[in-house]
Design a protein around this motif. Sequence first.
Motif, PDB file in Angstrom:
ATOM      1  N   PHE A 150       0.678  -1.308  -0.090  1.00 39.15           N
ATOM      2  CA  PHE A 150       0.039   0.003  -0.090  1.00 39.15           C
ATOM      3  C   PHE A 150       0.786   1.294  -0.169  1.00 39.15           C
ATOM      4  CE2 PHE A 150      -2.748  -3.093   2.342  1.00 39.15           C
ATOM      5  CZ  PHE A 150      -3.804  -3.146   1.247  1.00 39.15           C
ATOM      6  N   HIS A 151       2.146   1.297   0.502  1.00 39.25           N
ATOM      7  CA  HIS A 151       2.895   2.485   0.574  1.00 39.25           C
ATOM      8  C   HIS A 151       4.474   2.109   0.567  1.00 39.25           C
ATOM      9  CE1 HIS A 151       1.885   1.018   4.650  1.00 39.25           C
ATOM     10  NE2 HIS A 151       3.309   1.168   4.681  1.00 39.25           N
ATOM     11  N   PHE A 152       5.291   2.808   0.425  1.00 34.54           N
ATOM     12  CA  PHE A 152       6.571   2.889   0.571  1.00 34.54           C
ATOM     13  C   PHE A 152       7.171   3.095   1.896  1.00 34.54           C
ATOM     14  CE2 PHE A 152       5.449   6.853  -0.991  1.00 34.54           C
ATOM     15  CZ  PHE A 152       5.849   7.968  -0.106  1.00 34.54           C
ATOM     16  N   ARG A 153       8.204   2.847   2.391  1.00 36.70           N
ATOM     17  CA  ARG A 153       8.734   3.023   3.623  1.00 36.70           C
ATOM     18  C   ARG A 153       8.779   4.560   3.786  1.00 36.70           C
ATOM     19  NH1 ARG A 153      13.259   4.565   6.360  1.00 36.70           N
ATOM     20  NH2 ARG A 153      14.066   3.289   8.106  1.00 36.70           N
ATOM     21  N   GLN A 154       8.351   4.695   5.237  1.00 39.12           N
ATOM     22  CA  GLN A 154       8.502   6.302   5.650  1.00 39.12           C
ATOM     23  C   GLN A 154       8.873   6.344   6.739  1.00 39.12           C
ATOM     24  OE1 GLN A 154       4.143   7.849   4.873  1.00 39.12           O
ATOM     25  NE2 GLN A 154       4.368   5.775   3.540  1.00 39.12           N
ATOM     26  N   VAL A 170      -0.632  12.239  16.489  1.00 35.92           N
ATOM     27  CA  VAL A 170      -1.722  11.463  16.154  1.00 35.92           C
ATOM     28  C   VAL A 170      -1.320  10.796  14.916  1.00 35.92           C
ATOM     29  CG1 VAL A 170      -4.254  11.516  15.490  1.00 35.92           C
ATOM     30  CG2 VAL A 170      -3.222  13.146  17.332  1.00 35.92           C
ATOM     31  N   ILE A 171      -1.680   9.386  14.694  1.00 35.56           N
ATOM     32  CA  ILE A 171      -1.147   8.708  13.544  1.00 35.56           C
ATOM     33  C   ILE A 171      -2.511   8.313  12.473  1.00 35.56           C
ATOM     34  CG2 ILE A 171       0.108   6.494  12.839  1.00 35.56           C
ATOM     35  CD1 ILE A 171       1.701   6.848  15.197  1.00 35.56           C
ATOM     36  N   GLY A 172      -2.380   8.277  11.403  1.00 37.64           N
ATOM     37  CA  GLY A 172      -3.460   7.789  10.562  1.00 37.64           C
ATOM     38  C   GLY A 172      -3.343   7.940   8.984  1.00 37.64           C
ATOM     39  N   ARG A 173      -4.150   7.464   8.235  1.00 36.83           N
ATOM     40  CA  ARG A 173      -3.794   7.429   6.922  1.00 36.83           C
ATOM     41  C   ARG A 173      -4.045   9.009   6.336  1.00 36.83           C
ATOM     42  NH1 ARG A 173      -8.052   6.722   3.599  1.00 36.83           N
ATOM     43  NH2 ARG A 173      -9.097   5.473   5.339  1.00 36.83           N
ATOM     44  N   TYR A 174      -3.348   9.395   5.630  1.00 38.06           N
ATOM     45  CA  TYR A 174      -3.387  10.878   4.770  1.00 38.06           C
ATOM     46  C   TYR A 174      -4.400  10.946   3.898  1.00 38.06           C
ATOM     47  CZ  TYR A 174      -2.623  15.064   2.339  1.00 38.06           C
ATOM     48  OH  TYR A 174      -2.876  16.130   1.715  1.00 38.06           O
ATOM     49  N   VAL A 175      -5.174  12.065   4.270  1.00 40.50           N
ATOM     50  CA  VAL A 175      -6.131  12.303   3.157  1.00 40.50           C
ATOM     51  C   VAL A 175      -6.219  13.981   3.131  1.00 40.50           C
ATOM     52  CG1 VAL A 175      -7.767  10.561   3.573  1.00 40.50           C
ATOM     53  CG2 VAL A 175      -7.977  12.409   5.043  1.00 40.50           C
ATOM     54  N   PRO A 176      -6.357  14.367   1.869  1.00 41.22           N
ATOM     55  CA  PRO A 176      -6.515  15.742   1.743  1.00 41.22           C
ATOM     56  C   PRO A 176      -7.268  16.386   2.754  1.00 41.22           C
ATOM     57  CG  PRO A 176      -6.885  14.778  -0.152  1.00 41.22           C
ATOM     58  CD  PRO A 176      -6.875  13.702   0.556  1.00 41.22           C
ATOM     59  N   GLY A 177      -6.729  17.589   3.461  1.00 35.67           N
ATOM     60  CA  GLY A 177      -7.351  18.492   4.400  1.00 35.67           C
ATOM     61  C   GLY A 177      -7.315  17.783   5.867  1.00 35.67           C
ATOM     62  N   PRO A 219       0.419  12.194   9.815  1.00 38.16           N
ATOM     63  CA  PRO A 219      -0.034  11.063   8.645  1.00 38.16           C
ATOM     64  C   PRO A 219       0.635  10.342   7.866  1.00 38.16           C
ATOM     65  CG  PRO A 219       0.319  13.486   8.027  1.00 38.16           C
ATOM     66  CD  PRO A 219       0.754  13.472   9.110  1.00 38.16           C
ATOM     67  N   ILE A 220       0.328   9.217   7.767  1.00 34.45           N
ATOM     68  CA  ILE A 220       0.897   8.192   6.723  1.00 34.45           C
ATOM     69  C   ILE A 220       0.517   8.156   5.383  1.00 34.45           C
ATOM     70  CG2 ILE A 220       1.622   5.691   6.597  1.00 34.45           C
ATOM     71  CD1 ILE A 220       0.955   5.237   9.372  1.00 34.45           C
ATOM     72  N   GLU A 221       1.320   8.315   4.457  1.00 32.95           N
ATOM     73  CA  GLU A 221       0.869   8.279   2.913  1.00 32.95           C
ATOM     74  C   GLU A 221       0.692   6.723   2.692  1.00 32.95           C
ATOM     75  OE1 GLU A 221       1.145  10.657   0.387  1.00 32.95           O
ATOM     76  OE2 GLU A 221       2.328  12.383   1.543  1.00 32.95           O
ATOM     77  N   THR A 222      -0.727   6.430   2.517  1.00 38.80           N
ATOM     78  CA  THR A 222      -0.845   5.055   2.319  1.00 38.80           C
ATOM     79  C   THR A 222      -2.243   4.937   1.586  1.00 38.80           C
ATOM     80  OG1 THR A 222      -0.846   2.731   3.217  1.00 38.80           O
ATOM     81  CG2 THR A 222      -1.687   4.505   4.724  1.00 38.80           C
ATOM     82  N   VAL A 223      -2.338   3.864   0.916  1.00 43.14           N
ATOM     83  CA  VAL A 223      -3.845   3.627   0.462  1.00 43.14           C
ATOM     84  C   VAL A 223      -4.222   2.447   1.134  1.00 43.14           C
ATOM     85  CG1 VAL A 223      -3.432   4.571  -1.649  1.00 43.14           C
ATOM     86  CG2 VAL A 223      -2.803   2.362  -1.497  1.00 43.14           C
ATOM     87  N   ASP A 224      -3.773   1.896   2.343  1.00 40.26           N
ATOM     88  CA  ASP A 224      -4.185   0.894   3.034  1.00 40.26           C
ATOM     89  C   ASP A 224      -5.503   1.406   3.599  1.00 40.26           C
ATOM     90  OD1 ASP A 224      -4.781  -0.948   4.943  1.00 40.26           O
ATOM     91  OD2 ASP A 224      -2.856  -1.115   5.943  1.00 40.26           O
ATOM     92  N   PRO A 225      -6.720   0.589   3.256  1.00 44.90           N
ATOM     93  CA  PRO A 225      -7.876   1.091   3.588  1.00 44.90           C
ATOM     94  C   PRO A 225      -8.209   0.636   4.980  1.00 44.90           C
ATOM     95  CG  PRO A 225      -8.046  -0.923   2.290  1.00 44.90           C
ATOM     96  CD  PRO A 225      -6.620  -0.485   2.282  1.00 44.90           C
ATOM     97  N   SER A 226      -7.423  -0.122   5.462  1.00 50.46           N
ATOM     98  CA  SER A 226      -7.823  -0.423   6.990  1.00 50.46           C
ATOM     99  C   SER A 226      -7.036   0.297   7.906  1.00 50.46           C
ATOM    100  CB  SER A 226      -7.490  -2.242   7.090  1.00 50.46           C
ATOM    101  OG  SER A 226      -5.960  -2.280   6.891  1.00 50.46           O
ATOM    102  N   VAL A 227      -6.317   1.131   7.563  1.00 48.14           N
ATOM    103  CA  VAL A 227      -5.699   2.116   8.360  1.00 48.14           C
ATOM    104  C   VAL A 227      -6.791   3.324   8.327  1.00 48.14           C
ATOM    105  CG1 VAL A 227      -3.803   3.900   8.785  1.00 48.14           C
ATOM    106  CG2 VAL A 227      -3.500   1.765   7.793  1.00 48.14           C
ATOM    107  N   ASP A 228      -7.242   3.918   9.706  1.00 45.68           N
ATOM    108  CA  ASP A 228      -8.192   4.837   9.828  1.00 45.68           C
ATOM    109  C   ASP A 228      -7.575   6.251   9.549  1.00 45.68           C
ATOM    110  OD1 ASP A 228     -10.346   3.156  10.135  1.00 45.68           O
ATOM    111  OD2 ASP A 228     -10.735   3.751  12.120  1.00 45.68           O
TER     112      ASP A 228
END
Length: 167
Positions: free
Chosen positions: A66-70, A80-87, A93-102
């Motif tokens: 879902f993503h590269f190493r970060q 506060v850790i989570g999936r990056y979304v615009p806004g 934030p983590i740059e990932t498309v992992d849908p199971s990361v909130d």
Amino acid sequence: MKRVRCPKCQNRIPFDDSRYEEGQTLVFECPECRKQFGIRIGPRKQEEEEPAGPSCGSIIVVENVFHFRQELPLKMGDNVIGRYVPGTNINTPIETVDPSVDTTHCIITVSKNRQGSLQYVLRDAPSGTGTFVGNTILRDKDRLRIEDGTIITIGATTLILSTGEEK
Ligand SMILES: [Zn+2]
């Protein structure tokens, strides 16, 4: 490339500042008005300056499909850790498309104990899929002390705490 402004006609003259040493004086002739003037090369800006203050370690996000190493730097207080979304307004934030990361999944709180050493406490945000350390899922009220090398799983994503301490 930099530009200098002609003191007489305000024309902007481009020049390649990387060719000159700090402290060197250059003489320009304005191509517009023929005015001659000198400038002194100032100190160059440091590129990618480290953020001020002592390091509080970081979170390594292990590469997967879902993503590269970060590597996400931590700071004092709540991270506060989570999936990056615009806004998003979370600070880690983590740059990932992992849908199971909130988009807000878990929180690592960095503080100093009485001895002045950093301590790290993990809690679930709460998230939909849970926050795991080893095989243990954190319940809502759980506050778990974590240490250098602790492996945290959120969704299909693995995080490793790196405190950056000398060993
Ligand atoms: Zn000029």
